[in-house]
Design an enzyme around this catalytic site. Structure first.
Site, PDB file in Angstrom:
ATOM      1  N   ASP A  26     -48.972   8.698   7.659  1.00 27.87           N
ATOM      2  CA  ASP A  26     -48.639   8.394   9.055  1.00 27.87           C
ATOM      3  C   ASP A  26     -48.619   9.655   9.917  1.00 27.87           C
ATOM      4  O   ASP A  26     -48.415   9.583  11.120  1.00 27.87           O
ATOM      5  CB  ASP A  26     -47.285   7.674   9.135  1.00 27.87           C
ATOM      6  CG  ASP A  26     -47.049   7.031  10.493  1.00 27.87           C
ATOM      7  OD1 ASP A  26     -48.038   6.732  11.200  1.00 27.87           O
ATOM      8  OD2 ASP A  26     -45.876   6.839  10.866  1.00 27.87           O
ATOM      9  N   LYS A  31     -46.067   1.822   8.872  1.00 28.91           N
ATOM     10  CA  LYS A  31     -44.985   1.792   9.853  1.00 28.91           C
ATOM     11  C   LYS A  31     -44.215   0.474   9.771  1.00 28.91           C
ATOM     12  O   LYS A  31     -44.735  -0.531   9.277  1.00 28.91           O
ATOM     13  CB  LYS A  31     -45.569   1.916  11.273  1.00 28.91           C
ATOM     14  CG  LYS A  31     -46.202   3.249  11.599  1.00 28.91           C
ATOM     15  CD  LYS A  31     -46.766   3.215  13.012  1.00 28.91           C
ATOM     16  CE  LYS A  31     -47.402   4.545  13.401  1.00 28.91           C
ATOM     17  NZ  LYS A  31     -46.401   5.617  13.545  1.00 28.91           N
ATOM     18  N   ARG A  59     -52.556  14.894  13.262  1.00 30.90           N
ATOM     19  CA  ARG A  59     -52.807  16.322  13.050  1.00 30.90           C
ATOM     20  C   ARG A  59     -54.023  16.559  12.169  1.00 30.90           C
ATOM     21  O   ARG A  59     -54.649  17.623  12.246  1.00 30.90           O
ATOM     22  CB  ARG A  59     -51.559  16.982  12.471  1.00 30.90           C
ATOM     23  CG  ARG A  59     -51.138  16.500  11.099  1.00 30.90           C
ATOM     24  CD  ARG A  59     -49.696  16.859  10.780  1.00 30.90           C
ATOM     25  NE  ARG A  59     -48.767  16.124  11.637  1.00 30.90           N
ATOM     26  CZ  ARG A  59     -47.453  16.326  11.642  1.00 30.90           C
ATOM     27  NH1 ARG A  59     -46.926  17.235  10.836  1.00 30.90           N
ATOM     28  NH2 ARG A  59     -46.669  15.637  12.448  1.00 30.90           N
ATOM     29  N   ASP A 116     -52.800   2.773  14.972  1.00 29.31           N
ATOM     30  CA  ASP A 116     -52.121   3.493  13.901  1.00 29.31           C
ATOM     31  C   ASP A 116     -51.145   2.574  13.193  1.00 29.31           C
ATOM     32  O   ASP A 116     -50.026   2.340  13.663  1.00 29.31           O
ATOM     33  CB  ASP A 116     -51.380   4.708  14.467  1.00 29.31           C
ATOM     34  CG  ASP A 116     -50.712   5.529  13.372  1.00 29.31           C
ATOM     35  OD1 ASP A 116     -51.076   5.347  12.189  1.00 29.31           O
ATOM     36  OD2 ASP A 116     -49.850   6.361  13.698  1.00 29.31           O
ATOM     37  N   LYS A 153     -56.294  13.488  20.957  1.00 26.09           N
ATOM     38  CA  LYS A 153     -56.170  12.606  19.779  1.00 26.09           C
ATOM     39  C   LYS A 153     -56.602  11.182  20.108  1.00 26.09           C
ATOM     40  O   LYS A 153     -56.107  10.580  21.053  1.00 26.09           O
ATOM     41  CB  LYS A 153     -54.713  12.615  19.300  1.00 26.09           C
ATOM     42  CG  LYS A 153     -54.391  11.626  18.189  1.00 26.09           C
ATOM     43  CD  LYS A 153     -52.896  11.632  17.899  1.00 26.09           C
ATOM     44  CE  LYS A 153     -52.484  10.491  16.972  1.00 26.09           C
ATOM     45  NZ  LYS A 153     -51.010  10.431  16.797  1.00 26.09           N
ATOM     46  N   ASP A 200     -52.147   5.013  20.641  1.00 21.34           N
ATOM     47  CA  ASP A 200     -52.180   6.287  19.925  1.00 21.34           C
ATOM     48  C   ASP A 200     -53.462   7.073  20.206  1.00 21.34           C
ATOM     49  O   ASP A 200     -53.655   8.150  19.665  1.00 21.34           O
ATOM     50  CB  ASP A 200     -52.024   6.048  18.420  1.00 21.34           C
ATOM     51  CG  ASP A 200     -51.301   7.186  17.720  1.00 21.34           C
ATOM     52  OD1 ASP A 200     -50.626   7.977  18.404  1.00 21.34           O
ATOM     53  OD2 ASP A 200     -51.417   7.290  16.474  1.00 21.34           O
TER      54      ASP A 200
END
Length: 542
Positions: free
Chosen positions: A386, A316, A390, A309, A304, A327
């Site tokens: 968020d 967030k 995936r 992020d 990833k 991230d």
């Protein structure tokens, strides 16, 4: 699509290299009497005494150094260490001025914990001890590490290999310093120790030399990963990150290709594109291939690469958001592991995929309620922007499966649920049970612990969508089993018959506390060593 075989450095990348490239401590072997080594410091091991008193036991290898102190006032080296407060706790460092007793001006005792019965210290104990000593000796030109590699005078090749690897890795990674961005040197900051000399019974032994060569390569890959993670996110947005990875890989025999946003759209990478919509810096997909002649097995690595992020529209909290520059740790680990693999040359084909995007909030960002068409055709209902990792990983995993790998390992800082369940030093692994157990074993050997977790059917039922094939998260926004939800989602993109493992490194990838052992503050480089270990293990299969 951009096909990159070699990439000239732009001024930006050259500036980034000058600012952020950490100097890696060099390693050599020596079999000279430790008391006669011309170094700045000789490091010896010391065991804690379990008898309830304050006595210390010097570890094997320290005999000549201890003998040199035997005629000094104060009762010898062990007693001097005790008076100075040494306890033998793992990683504890105590310095003693030699005053001519040995050639080195300084003797450093590093704790190894209680003496193991009939065995050498565990590899992880040696790593932490070597790392602690290296960090304590920052500013030195050279140190000698005289630590017990075995409980016998002549170690077996297996013992020698394990011991040298552990000490070498610990020394290099404990010495690691991120160069950073300060315009003036920080007060008291010292450069990493330049050279680590590892004492062995025979410096010409093939096993020791091979172990040192491998450790140099693997530790350099971990340091490279840490550098990428620690880089400021404004200097490592997806296009720059892809360029940096391609440039590093081009120095080896690896074949590299980079898909830009136009190629991603043409080929249907809907998940990667959706996450990248909110950023002015367009997403990328980097493919790195190692294809040795005659290889009969294939491995896929997927990491990833969210370069920052913010959470997107599902933003967030501000507190701690700066750590979201990390991230992209999974992509950094995969890219660096691929470089190490190319240098180590195992007899197995390995292809790495690093999807890269920046998850930002803007008028063009993807939003809750969107339905995204993924690379493999699945339709995904977005409920939380968020949960972006995936989305890009689903596309990359589906593409990796087209190469028909025997094994697929995916690495990501995927969920806060991993930290809640397993803490900040143990990764979670989900997927094919047998392969998860192999990952656990490799993590145990390398000092990067991993714990297998299940993928329950009821978790998948909770991700049913009324309008799409699957919801990106639990359709009721229930965070129970949050780590497991991530694994279940990713399983939807693995081709049937491919053995796979999803490794969630959300906690272990970044260390925000004070340095300890061979971990420095910032990126840790987990799980580069595990990935290399797994690839080599697979290459050795008959």
């Amino acid at each position: 699509m951009l096909e990159l075989r070699s990439t000239p450095r732009s001024k930006c990348r050259e500036r980034h290299h000058q600012r952020c490239g950490a100097r890696v401590t060099s390693l050599t072997l020596v079999d000279t009497d430790p008391a006669e080594l011309a170094v700045d410091a000789v490091v010896v091991g010391v065991y804690a005494h379990e008898g309830g008193d304050a006595k210390l036991l010097l570890a094997s290898g320290a005999e000549s150094v201890a003998a040199a102190f035997s005629d000094r006032p104060g009762g010898g080296l062990a007693e001097t260490l005790r008076v100075l407060g040494a306890t033998g706790a793992v990683g504890e460092v105590t310095k003693v001025a030699a005053f001519g007793a040995v050639t080195a001006p300084l003797v450093v005792a590093v704790g190894l914990g209680p003496e193991p019965a009939g065995a050498a210290p565990a590899a992880e104990t040696l790593r932490r001890a070597a790392g602690s000593a290296a960090r304590a000796l920052a500013g030195s030109a050279a140190m000698a590490l005289v630590l017990p590699l075995s409980d016998r005078d002549t170690p077996t090749d297996e013992e020698l290999t394990a011991g040298v690897r552990a000490v070498a890795e610990g020394a290099v990674l404990g010495a690691y310093r991120f160069a950073g961005y300060k315009t003036k040197p920080a007060a008291g900051r010292r450069d990493p120790v330049r050279k680590a000399v590892i004492h062995v019974p025979d410096a010409g032994a093939k096993a020791a030399k091979a172990a040192l060569k491998r450790s140099t390569t693997v530790a350099a890959a971990v340091a490279r990963t840490r550098d990428w993670i620690n880089t400021a996110p404004n200097e490592l947005r997806p296009p720059q990150f892809a360029d940096s990875v391609a440039a590093a890989a081009a120095e080896t025999s690896l074949e590299v290709s980079v898909l830009d946003e136009k190629a991603l759209a043409k080929q249907g990478y809907g998940g990667i594109l959706a996450v990248g919509l909110g950023s002015a810096a367009a997403p990328r997909l980097v493919r790195i291939a190692y294809e040795p002649a005659g290889a009969t097995r294939r491995v896929a690595l997927v990491g990833k690469g969210i370069t920052f992020d913010s959470g997107g529209v599902s933003i967030k909290p501000a507190a701690g958001m700066w750590e979201m520059k990390s991230d992209m740790s999974g992509a950094a680990a995969v890219a660096a592991a691929m470089i190490a693999i190319a240098q180590l040359k195992p007899k197995v084909a390995v292809v790495g995929y690093a999807p890269m995007a920046e998850n930002m909030a803007s008028g063009s960002a993807y939003r809750p309620g969107d339905v995204v068409s993924m690379y493999n055709g699945k339709q995904v209902e977005v409920l939380n922007t968020d949960a972006e990792g995936r989305m890009i990983l689903g596309d990359a995993i589906a593409r990796a499966c087209e190469d028909e790998p025997d094994y697929l390992f995916e690495v990501s800082t995927l969920t806060g649920g991993q930290v809640i369940a397993l803490g900040k030093r143990i990764s979670g692994v989900m997927g094919t049970p047998e392969l998860c157990e192999r990952v656990r074993g490799a993590g145990e050997r390398t000092g990067e612990p991993v714990w297998p977790m299940p993928l329950p059917e009821d978790v998948r039922k909770g991700m049913e969508s009324d309008v799409a094939d699957i919801s990106q998260v639990n359709s009721g926004m229930d965070r129970a089993g949050h780590m497991l939800q991530g694994g279940v989602f990713l399983s939807e993109f693995v081709t049937e018959g491919v053995q796979w493992a999803h490794i969630d490194i959300a906690g272990p990838s970044y260390h925000s506390g004070e340095p300890f052992g061979y971990w420095s503050k910032g990126g840790t480089g987990v799980p580069v060593r595990t990935l290399v270990e797994l690839v080599e293990e697979i290459a050795a299969e008959r």
